[in-house]
Design an enzyme around this catalytic site. Sequence first.
Site, PDB file in Angstrom:
ATOM      1  N   CYS A 164      27.288 -14.515  -7.650  1.00 46.20           N
ATOM      2  CA  CYS A 164      26.262 -14.210  -8.652  1.00 46.20           C
ATOM      3  C   CYS A 164      26.903 -13.981 -10.012  1.00 46.20           C
ATOM      4  CB  CYS A 164      25.457 -12.980  -8.235  1.00 46.20           C
ATOM      5  SG  CYS A 164      24.117 -12.576  -9.388  1.00 46.20           S
ATOM      6  N   CYS A 167      25.155 -11.252 -12.041  1.00 44.33           N
ATOM      7  CA  CYS A 167      25.475  -9.897 -11.569  1.00 44.33           C
ATOM      8  C   CYS A 167      26.873  -9.461 -11.994  1.00 44.33           C
ATOM      9  CB  CYS A 167      25.394  -9.834 -10.041  1.00 44.33           C
ATOM     10  SG  CYS A 167      23.884 -10.456  -9.310  1.00 44.33           S
ATOM     11  N   ASP A 168      27.837 -10.362 -11.857  1.00 38.56           N
ATOM     12  CA  ASP A 168      29.244  -9.963 -11.961  1.00 38.56           C
ATOM     13  C   ASP A 168      30.008 -10.558 -13.139  1.00 38.56           C
ATOM     14  OD1 ASP A 168      28.910  -8.570  -9.564  1.00 38.56           O
ATOM     15  OD2 ASP A 168      29.367 -10.338  -8.371  1.00 38.56           O
TER      16      ASP A 168
END
Length: 341
Positions: A164, A167-168
């Site tokens: 992701c 997300c990261d």
Amino acid sequence: MIRHITPLRTRLVGLGARVQSKMVHHKVTIIGSGPAAHTAAIYLARAEMKPTLYEGMMANGIAAGGQLTTTTEIENFPGFPDALSGSELMERMRQQSAKFGTNIITETVSKVDLSSKPFKLWTEFNENSDPVTTDAIILATGASAKRMHLPGEETYWQRGISACAVCDGAVPIFRNKPLAVIGGGDSACEEAEFLTKYGSKVYILVRKDHFRASVIMQRRIEKNPNIIVLFNTVALEAKGDGKLLNVLRIKNVKTGVENDLEVNGLFYAIGHSPATGIVKGQVDEDETGYVQTVPGSSLTSVPGFFAAGDVQDSRYRQAVTSAGSGCIAALDAERYLTAQK
């Protein structure tokens, strides 16, 4: 370091006692343990609907708490200006659910029957006993990112390898470093473009000699000077110093030539698998297996059966959007149950 959501001893106490020997009925049942499930539980519990939540025990190979338990640092969930681990965030949600009276059961639902009312369900501990019945169900079992299981992947998962980018991607270990994305569709192109905000350059590894992505996405990639596309290329191994990823072994499938690509981040964009096995064939799904919901709601093709979170969201897949859809599902379920009186 990822923390256990609840001590194992505490969560195993009473499992034998919960094996059903007599018919048990719930007003509303939530299946899942991520942000969607716990947000739904919090709303329903506060509305005095006495929800029961089956959080599972390593369901789909993931600990209770869902995919977030594999994320070491979360910076984009509102209300937490200081980063916290995914497991800590889910522990707090679980505590909040319990605080308001949610009945949390650490068992995995293995079968659901939506053919008649009340609905029936069985867990892995009572498959041969009378089913549990329930007036409404919220399915919030999520989806799992597809992984390649490369040599070295387990060592560097969340230490340079992720599924992701949104997300990261902003994590400090990726800042101003070369990164790689694997995939040939729109998601891969979108993630690569997103990562150029943080990485020094981004490689896209495409197994074939062409993209599957839409023409407009391909044009955007072509115009971005910080993206390098490597066609006919596959990843063979993730390597590093034992702590962080720093090299990806790759191969040109046409020439057979192998070489090391220096990257500090590897992001998979090869799709997700929604955890819909227990309702397969009983509710409408899209072509990729996600439960179909009426736009702007959690309503499915089966009245009284609601879907929330990544199990019905193939596009955004964020903790905060999952939580929002859990709220929607709780409100929809409350209206449904109230109307049944």
